[in-house]
Design a protein around this motif. Structure first.
Motif, PDB file in Angstrom:
ATOM      1  N   TYR A 140       0.866  -1.176   0.000  1.00  0.00           N
ATOM      2  CA  TYR A 140       0.000   0.000   0.000  1.00  0.00           C
ATOM      3  C   TYR A 140       0.904   1.227   0.000  1.00  0.00           C
ATOM      4  O   TYR A 140       2.110   1.143   0.182  1.00  0.00           O
ATOM      5  N   GLY A 141       0.317   2.392  -0.208  1.00  0.00           N
ATOM      6  CA  GLY A 141       1.076   3.629  -0.209  1.00  0.00           C
ATOM      7  C   GLY A 141       1.403   4.092  -1.614  1.00  0.00           C
ATOM      8  O   GLY A 141       1.492   3.293  -2.549  1.00  0.00           O
ATOM      9  N   LEU A 142       1.601   5.400  -1.752  1.00  0.00           N
ATOM     10  CA  LEU A 142       1.870   5.990  -3.060  1.00  0.00           C
ATOM     11  C   LEU A 142       3.245   5.617  -3.586  1.00  0.00           C
ATOM     12  O   LEU A 142       3.391   5.204  -4.742  1.00  0.00           O
ATOM     13  N   ALA A 143       4.283   5.745  -2.771  1.00  0.00           N
ATOM     14  CA  ALA A 143       5.650   5.563  -3.255  1.00  0.00           C
ATOM     15  C   ALA A 143       5.877   4.174  -3.833  1.00  0.00           C
ATOM     16  O   ALA A 143       6.450   4.021  -4.919  1.00  0.00           O
ATOM     17  N   ALA A 144       5.416   3.153  -3.134  1.00  0.00           N
ATOM     18  CA  ALA A 144       5.667   1.776  -3.563  1.00  0.00           C
ATOM     19  C   ALA A 144       4.873   1.397  -4.800  1.00  0.00           C
ATOM     20  O   ALA A 144       5.182   0.396  -5.463  1.00  0.00           O
ATOM     21  N   ASN A 145       3.844   2.172  -5.142  1.00  0.00           N
ATOM     22  CA  ASN A 145       2.969   1.825  -6.255  1.00  0.00           C
ATOM     23  C   ASN A 145       3.014   2.827  -7.403  1.00  0.00           C
ATOM     24  O   ASN A 145       2.262   2.698  -8.370  1.00  0.00           O
ATOM     25  N   ARG A 146       3.912   3.785  -7.302  1.00  0.00           N
ATOM     26  CA  ARG A 146       3.947   4.851  -8.300  1.00  0.00           C
ATOM     27  C   ARG A 146       4.178   4.316  -9.716  1.00  0.00           C
ATOM     28  O   ARG A 146       3.506   4.723 -10.670  1.00  0.00           O
ATOM     29  N   ALA A 147       5.119   3.388  -9.875  1.00  0.00           N
ATOM     30  CA  ALA A 147       5.430   2.873 -11.215  1.00  0.00           C
ATOM     31  C   ALA A 147       4.234   2.126 -11.808  1.00  0.00           C
ATOM     32  O   ALA A 147       3.899   2.295 -12.989  1.00  0.00           O
ATOM     33  N   THR A 148       3.588   1.276 -11.006  1.00  0.00           N
ATOM     34  CA  THR A 148       2.409   0.548 -11.486  1.00  0.00           C
ATOM     35  C   THR A 148       1.287   1.510 -11.847  1.00  0.00           C
ATOM     36  O   THR A 148       0.621   1.358 -12.888  1.00  0.00           O
ATOM     37  N   LEU A 149       1.057   2.521 -11.018  1.00  0.00           N
ATOM     38  CA  LEU A 149      -0.001   3.489 -11.279  1.00  0.00           C
ATOM     39  C   LEU A 149       0.286   4.312 -12.530  1.00  0.00           C
ATOM     40  O   LEU A 149      -0.629   4.642 -13.290  1.00  0.00           O
ATOM     41  N   ARG A 150       1.554   4.632 -12.766  1.00  0.00           N
ATOM     42  CA  ARG A 150       1.888   5.379 -13.984  1.00  0.00           C
ATOM     43  C   ARG A 150       1.499   4.590 -15.234  1.00  0.00           C
ATOM     44  O   ARG A 150       0.980   5.150 -16.208  1.00  0.00           O
ATOM     45  N   VAL A 151       1.781   3.291 -15.226  1.00  0.00           N
ATOM     46  CA  VAL A 151       1.415   2.463 -16.377  1.00  0.00           C
ATOM     47  C   VAL A 151      -0.099   2.449 -16.539  1.00  0.00           C
ATOM     48  O   VAL A 151      -0.623   2.625 -17.653  1.00  0.00           O
ATOM     49  N   PHE A 152      -0.822   2.262 -15.449  1.00  0.00           N
ATOM     50  CA  PHE A 152      -2.282   2.223 -15.545  1.00  0.00           C
ATOM     51  C   PHE A 152      -2.833   3.554 -16.048  1.00  0.00           C
ATOM     52  O   PHE A 152      -3.747   3.572 -16.894  1.00  0.00           O
ATOM     53  N   LEU A 153      -2.309   4.659 -15.551  1.00  0.00           N
ATOM     54  CA  LEU A 153      -2.804   5.969 -15.974  1.00  0.00           C
ATOM     55  C   LEU A 153      -2.477   6.240 -17.436  1.00  0.00           C
ATOM     56  O   LEU A 153      -3.247   6.906 -18.133  1.00  0.00           O
ATOM     57  N   ARG A 154      -1.360   5.723 -17.912  1.00  0.00           N
ATOM     58  CA  ARG A 154      -1.070   5.807 -19.354  1.00  0.00           C
ATOM     59  C   ARG A 154      -2.105   5.023 -20.137  1.00  0.00           C
ATOM     60  O   ARG A 154      -2.634   5.505 -21.157  1.00  0.00           O
ATOM     61  N   TYR A 155      -2.410   3.806 -19.688  1.00  0.00           N
ATOM     62  CA  TYR A 155      -3.424   3.000 -20.365  1.00  0.00           C
ATOM     63  C   TYR A 155      -4.778   3.722 -20.389  1.00  0.00           C
ATOM     64  O   TYR A 155      -5.458   3.756 -21.417  1.00  0.00           O
ATOM     65  N   ALA A 156      -5.171   4.270 -19.246  1.00  0.00           N
ATOM     66  CA  ALA A 156      -6.473   4.937 -19.172  1.00  0.00           C
ATOM     67  C   ALA A 156      -6.549   6.098 -20.158  1.00  0.00           C
ATOM     68  O   ALA A 156      -7.585   6.314 -20.815  1.00  0.00           O
TER      69      ALA A 156
END
Length: 329
Positions: free
Chosen positions: A287-303
């Motif tokens: 959980y947390g922003l820092a540990a998930n930033r890379a995964t979230l960036r990919v998802f936000l690119r997809y979106a």
């Protein structure tokens, strides 16, 4: 001093059970845990804002944030649901399609275009398997019961074609009858005639493990949202809820590692735990922003590439500032 009463709608996960049974209590909060199917929670929160806090589809939340100023929902970086999705691509058992790129020019069913699982599948197939998002047409509707619609309106670019299926049809029926060529779905299809549907990837687990090893991504499906008015009235509650989700997850992590008496019905659970950690790292469900930033960036690119957001969001745009970092003592 009285606690603030808050309702939380969330499914029955092992990593949230300590919240449901009261083992973990958010600081300053009198929590009512409503255990509901995820689709019902999403629908009721997006359409009617029925709960103070709720588990939420990541894609629906991202779409909501991008389309609202300010959004009526805010989030904390807790992720109660993650899943790999290569196993969620289905074709007819007699389909000649053996490679995703062969679906180009065809029709693909999805329960909703904005479904998080579908966003991941479309993005992965475009990035790694030669199937551009706009190269197929999409048909939306219920998998096993007619009548499902998008939970919130979408404004998609013209090159992405999405149509609702007839009101008396289901996606599984249409797949079996050859009216669509494939189905992207988070749930396993249950056709009336068993054996008429198969996974596109017969080695789905191997595909998923390869994807994880090569990208470091364990796809996020759901996050946790609060109504903005709750956050505005009690800004401390966001951090309190986030930390409670973290504590509840740690209870489950400790329980999973218990070797003296297996707490689950999975015979080789310790081996499976070791295998997951060997591929994804020891804390493979962070959980947390820092540990998930890379995964979230990919998802936000997809979106953004798939037309769900008019602008490409940054991971920090999704979560209240109070949860972006931790106090160091």
């Amino acid at each position: 001093m009285s606690r603030v009463p808050l309702s939380l709608a969330c499914w029955d996960y092992d990593r949230t059970r300590a919240l449901a049974d009261g083992t973990v209590v958010p600081t300053g909060v009198d929590l009512t845990y409503l255990c509901l199917p995820v689709e019902e929670t999403f629908f009721r929160m997006l359409r009617h804002r029925e709960f103070d806090v709720a588990e939420m589809s990541l894609a629906s939340y991202v779409t909501h944030v991008a389309a609202s100023d300010p959004p009526e929902l805010v989030a904390v970086p807790a992720f109660p649901s993650r899943a790999f999705r290569h196993h969620g691509i289905y074709v007819r058992a007699d389909s000649p399609v053996t490679d995703p790129a062969e679906l180009a020019g065809g029709l693909v069913g999805v329960p909703e275009y904005q479904l998080t699982a579908a966003v991941w599948i479309r993005g992965i197939l475009a990035d790694r398997h030669g199937l551009p998002v706009e190269s197929v047409g999409y048909r939306t509707g219920g998998m096993h019961r007619p009548g499902r619609t998008e939970k919130q309106p979408l404004a998609l670019p013209p090159e992405i074609v999405v149509e609702q299926i007839p009101a008396d049809r289901t996606l599984v029926e249409m797949l079996v009858d050859g009216e669509i060529d494939a189905l992207y779905a988070p749930r396993t299809p249950q056709p009336a005639r068993p054996g008429t549907v198969r996974r596109l990837f017969p080695d789905a687990r191997a595909q998923e493990e390869r994807y994880a090893s090569e990208t470091g991504i364990f796809p996020i499906m759901h996050t946790v949202v609060l109504r903005r008015e709750v956050y505005r009235s009690h800004p401390w509650a966001a951090r309190s809820v986030f930390e409670a989700f973290e504590r509840a997850k740690r209870v489950t992590e400790d329980r999973m590692a218990e070797a003296a008496a297996n707490p689950t019905m999975i015979p080789w659970v310790i081996d499976e735990l070791d295998r997951a950690r060997s591929i994804l790292g020891r804390d493979y469900w962070p959980y947390g922003l820092a540990a998930n930033r890379a995964t979230l960036r990919v998802f936000l690119r997809y979106a953004h590439e798939q037309g769900l957001t008019g602008r490409r969001l940054d991971p920090a745009d999704l979560f209240v500032a109070e949860t972006h970092d931790s106090v160091v003592i």
